[in-house]
Design a protein around this motif. Structure first.
Motif, PDB file in Angstrom:
ATOM      1  N   ARG A   7       0.829  -1.217   0.000  1.00 50.41           N
ATOM      2  CA  ARG A   7       0.000   0.000   0.000  1.00 50.41           C
ATOM      3  C   ARG A   7       0.856   1.257   0.000  1.00 50.41           C
ATOM      4  NH1 ARG A   7      -3.162  -1.407   5.238  1.00 50.41           N
ATOM      5  NH2 ARG A   7      -1.017  -1.947   5.657  1.00 50.41           N
ATOM      6  N   ALA A   8       2.072   1.164   0.513  1.00 52.46           N
ATOM      7  CA  ALA A   8       2.946   2.338   0.604  1.00 52.46           C
ATOM      8  C   ALA A   8       3.672   2.636  -0.711  1.00 52.46           C
ATOM      9  CB  ALA A   8       3.973   2.123   1.717  1.00 52.46           C
ATOM     10  N   LEU A   9       3.580   1.739  -1.686  1.00 46.02           N
ATOM     11  CA  LEU A   9       4.293   1.923  -2.948  1.00 46.02           C
ATOM     12  C   LEU A   9       3.541   2.860  -3.890  1.00 46.02           C
ATOM     13  CD1 LEU A   9       5.343  -1.782  -3.583  1.00 46.02           C
ATOM     14  CD2 LEU A   9       6.729   0.050  -2.599  1.00 46.02           C
ATOM     15  N   ASP A  10       4.286   3.604  -4.669  1.00 44.72           N
ATOM     16  CA  ASP A  10       3.719   4.506  -5.667  1.00 44.72           C
ATOM     17  C   ASP A  10       3.457   3.705  -6.942  1.00 44.72           C
ATOM     18  OD1 ASP A  10       3.062   6.472  -7.491  1.00 44.72           O
ATOM     19  OD2 ASP A  10       4.955   7.573  -7.293  1.00 44.72           O
ATOM     20  N   LEU A  11       2.192   3.366  -7.202  1.00 42.57           N
ATOM     21  CA  LEU A  11       1.849   2.528  -8.346  1.00 42.57           C
ATOM     22  C   LEU A  11       2.108   3.211  -9.682  1.00 42.57           C
ATOM     23  CD1 LEU A  11      -1.461   0.868  -7.094  1.00 42.57           C
ATOM     24  CD2 LEU A  11       0.895   0.051  -6.883  1.00 42.57           C
ATOM     25  N   SER A  12       2.234   4.543  -9.679  1.00 42.11           N
ATOM     26  CA  SER A  12       2.461   5.257 -10.943  1.00 42.11           C
ATOM     27  C   SER A  12       3.851   4.968 -11.518  1.00 42.11           C
ATOM     28  CB  SER A  12       2.271   6.760 -10.751  1.00 42.11           C
ATOM     29  OG  SER A  12       3.301   7.295  -9.936  1.00 42.11           O
TER      30      SER A  12
END
Length: 75
Positions: A7-12
């Motif tokens: 959840r803490a990762l930047d999916l972009s």
């Protein structure tokens, strides 16, 4: 089952994560489908069926433990 907080990762930036899930080395690509978080997981094919069954069991346990207990319910 895994120490990575997806959840803490930047999916972009389309992260690729090398980690271990329930003791199996995996490559995971977190994402979103229909507005819901998801994760594509790859592992050595010899672990595939076992990993699927184990993660399904873990998810069932988590789902069951998140349900409110009613008075008189048995564990």
């Amino acid at each position: 089952t895994c120490s990575v907080d997806f959840r803490a990762l930047d999916l972009s930036v389309r992260p690729v994560v090398l980690t271990s899930m329930v003791g199996v080395g995996v490559i995971a690509i977190p994402g979103e489908e229909a507005g819901m978080p998801c994760c594509r997981i790859w592992c050595d094919g010899t672990y595939g069926e076992w990993l699927h069954e184990t993660l399904t069991g873990v998810a069932a346990d988590l789902t069951q433990s998140s349900q409110p207990r009613h008075q008189g319910a048995t564990p």
